[in-house]
Design a protein around this motif. Structure first.
Motif, short mmCIF file in Angstrom:
data_model
loop_
_atom_site.label_atom_id
_atom_site.label_comp_id
_atom_site.label_asym_id
_atom_site.label_seq_id
_atom_site.Cartn_x
_atom_site.Cartn_y
_atom_site.Cartn_z
N LEU A 28 -107.51 -44.26 75.81
CA LEU A 28 -107.36 -43.66 74.48
C LEU A 28 -106.14 -44.22 73.77
CD1 LEU A 28 -108.32 -39.92 75.08
CD2 LEU A 28 -109.44 -41.54 73.53
N PHE A 29 -105.05 -44.44 74.50
CA PHE A 29 -103.87 -45.06 73.88
C PHE A 29 -104.23 -46.45 73.36
CE2 PHE A 29 -100.39 -48.09 74.31
CZ PHE A 29 -99.47 -47.55 73.43
N ALA A 30 -104.93 -47.24 74.16
CA ALA A 30 -105.31 -48.59 73.73
C ALA A 30 -106.19 -48.53 72.49
CB ALA A 30 -106.04 -49.31 74.87
N LEU A 31 -107.17 -47.64 72.48
CA LEU A 31 -108.10 -47.56 71.36
C LEU A 31 -107.39 -47.10 70.09
CD1 LEU A 31 -110.92 -47.71 70.22
CD2 LEU A 31 -111.39 -45.45 71.18
N LEU A 32 -106.57 -46.06 70.20
CA LEU A 32 -105.86 -45.55 69.02
C LEU A 32 -104.84 -46.56 68.52
CD1 LEU A 32 -105.32 -41.86 70.19
CD2 LEU A 32 -106.93 -42.67 68.45
N SER A 33 -104.19 -47.26 69.43
CA SER A 33 -103.20 -48.26 69.02
C SER A 33 -103.88 -49.44 68.33
CB SER A 33 -102.40 -48.73 70.23
OG SER A 33 -101.37 -49.62 69.84
N SER B 143 -96.96 -42.03 59.10
CA SER B 143 -97.84 -41.10 58.39
C SER B 143 -99.20 -41.00 59.07
CB SER B 143 -98.02 -41.56 56.93
OG SER B 143 -96.77 -41.60 56.26
N ALA B 144 -99.72 -42.13 59.55
CA ALA B 144 -101.01 -42.12 60.24
C ALA B 144 -100.93 -41.31 61.53
CB ALA B 144 -101.46 -43.55 60.53
N PHE B 145 -99.84 -41.46 62.26
CA PHE B 145 -99.70 -40.68 63.50
C PHE B 145 -99.62 -39.18 63.19
CE2 PHE B 145 -96.64 -38.35 66.14
CZ PHE B 145 -97.37 -38.30 67.32
N ILE B 146 -98.86 -38.82 62.17
CA ILE B 146 -98.75 -37.40 61.81
C ILE B 146 -100.11 -36.84 61.44
CG2 ILE B 146 -97.81 -35.83 60.07
CD1 ILE B 146 -95.30 -37.61 60.01
N ALA B 147 -100.91 -37.61 60.70
CA ALA B 147 -102.24 -37.15 60.32
C ALA B 147 -103.13 -36.98 61.56
CB ALA B 147 -102.87 -38.14 59.34
N ALA B 148 -103.08 -37.94 62.49
CA ALA B 148 -103.89 -37.85 63.71
C ALA B 148 -103.50 -36.64 64.54
CB ALA B 148 -103.75 -39.14 64.53
N ALA B 149 -102.19 -36.41 64.68
CA ALA B 149 -101.72 -35.25 65.44
C ALA B 149 -102.16 -33.95 64.76
CB ALA B 149 -100.20 -35.30 65.58
N ALA C 88 -102.18 -39.41 75.20
CA ALA C 88 -102.29 -40.71 74.55
C ALA C 88 -101.64 -40.69 73.17
CB ALA C 88 -103.76 -41.12 74.44
N LEU C 89 -101.87 -39.61 72.42
CA LEU C 89 -101.23 -39.48 71.11
C LEU C 89 -99.71 -39.40 71.23
CD1 LEU C 89 -103.59 -37.02 69.19
CD2 LEU C 89 -103.02 -39.38 68.53
N ALA C 90 -99.22 -38.71 72.26
CA ALA C 90 -97.78 -38.61 72.46
C ALA C 90 -97.18 -39.99 72.74
CB ALA C 90 -97.47 -37.65 73.61
N LEU D 68 -93.80 -33.64 66.90
CA LEU D 68 -95.22 -33.69 67.23
C LEU D 68 -95.46 -34.39 68.56
CD1 LEU D 68 -96.84 -34.49 63.76
CD2 LEU D 68 -97.05 -32.37 65.07
N ALA D 69 -94.74 -35.50 68.80
CA ALA D 69 -94.90 -36.21 70.07
C ALA D 69 -94.50 -35.33 71.24
CB ALA D 69 -94.10 -37.51 70.06
N ALA D 70 -93.39 -34.60 71.08
CA ALA D 70 -92.94 -33.70 72.14
C ALA D 70 -93.95 -32.58 72.37
CB ALA D 70 -91.57 -33.13 71.80
#
Length: 338
Positions: free
Chosen positions: A81-86, A250-256, A278-280, A319-321
């Protein structure tokens, strides 16, 4: 009596997880030693091909191959999931930034257009195509994204490697040019982010891995929506500079936020810890890059934008935490000990 060759094989097999060694080690050692004289076993070494196959098997078994315990399955799902999202984030960023640049070029004054073209034509016969290749190759992230979701894994991997080459070239150039510490650190962090994505793509999507699937959203809308978000963040929030770090944040914040809303509405359907973990990890990578961009531009940035950057970095960190904590709590004792 254990021979030197047998001991070397057993040492190499320590790369494999314990659950797999318990079931298969004796069989594998017997297969490797079959047909080799006892005297030769005191001097021989495992062949390079055998070592490579053991290393590849270690990756597959630790990334959730069939029959793997739950903790390895979770780890493999997280890496995939990390690979795909990245790859999605890289594809949307590179595609959107270049589209915006070409849109600017179409309406720019002649002097600015000539200055832009000079970046490709004023370096001679060989450096000119090299600069053009560095500008175009990051678009291969989009090819990698589409190929991965169509389960063309080799094409996805090759495309990701090509797309990551310009970041590596930029980092090497910045180090050779003797730029400041912050600028070099930013180039290195950007290259590390790209090649970490390539590594996760290579290791996570092994031959036994399930097909890539985006959670909560379909393939096309995910890329289109991320491109729109990246473009809006770049043009609206910092119109004079194509700040990829701001847009990716901004994209990460939206995904979270999407995951948090989905978790609140259907907690049973998003209980798998792989997605928040994976998002973290993605958020941490974005935060490092965002912080270095902020540090490199702080001296020439208005106070209002510095405040906005600080707020965004704080939101990403929180959000990551929160995602990491949620994913860790979702790991049951079976995942930890399985």
């Amino acid at each position: 009596m254990t021979t030197v060759l047998e001991q070397r094989y057993r040492t190499a097999l320590r790369l494999l997880p314990s659950y797999y060694r318990t079931e298969r080690e004796e069989e594998m050692v017997e297969t490797y030693l079959h047909g080799i004289d006892e005297q030769d076993r005191e001097e021989m070494r495992p062949a390079l091909g055998e070592m490579a196959s053991i290393a590849a098997l270690a990756i597959r078994t630790r990334m959730g191959a069939a029959g793997a315990p739950a903790r390895y399955a979770t780890f493999g799902a997280t890496v995939r999931l990390f690979a795909l999202l990245s790859v999605l984030l890289h594809a949307a960023s590179e595609l959107t930034v270049r589209a915006l640049l070409l849109a600017w070029f179409a309406g720019a004054p002649a002097q600015d257009q000539e200055l832009f073209r000079g970046g490709f034509t004023d370096h001679g016969a060989l450096p000119g195509p090299y600069e053009a290749a560095l500008w175009l190759l990051p678009l291969a992230w989009t090819v990698a994204y589409v190929a991965l979701l169509r389960d063309h894994r080799r094409t996805a991997f090759v495309s990701a490697v090509l797309a990551a080459l310009p970041d590596l070239a930029s980092a090497i150039h910045d180090m050779d040019a003797g730029w400041g510490t912050v600028a070099v650190a930013l180039s290195l962090a950007t290259a590390l982010f790209s090649w970490l994505t390539v590594l996760a793509l290579c290791c996570g999507f092994h031959c036994d891995a399930p097909p890539a699937r985006l959670p909560l959203v379909s393939t096309g809308p995910a890329l289109m929506g991320t491109c729109v978000l990246v473009g809006a963040s770049t043009v609206v929030l910092w119109p004079r500079v194509a700040d990829v770090g701001w847009a990716e944040g901004s994209a990460f914040i939206a995904a979270a936020a999407v995951w948090l809303v989905a978790r609140r509405r259907s907690p049973k359907h998003v209980a798998d810890p792989a997605l928040p973990l994976a998002l973290a990890a993605l958020g941490l990578a974005v935060l490092v890059q965002r912080t270095l961009i902020f540090a490199s531009a702080a001296q020439n940035t208005p106070g209002s934008l510095i405040a906005a950057f600080t707020v965004q970095a704080g939101i990403i960190a929180l959000l990551a935490a929160a995602l990491a904590a949620t994913g860790t709590r979702s790991l049951t004792p079976r995942f930890r000990t399985g």
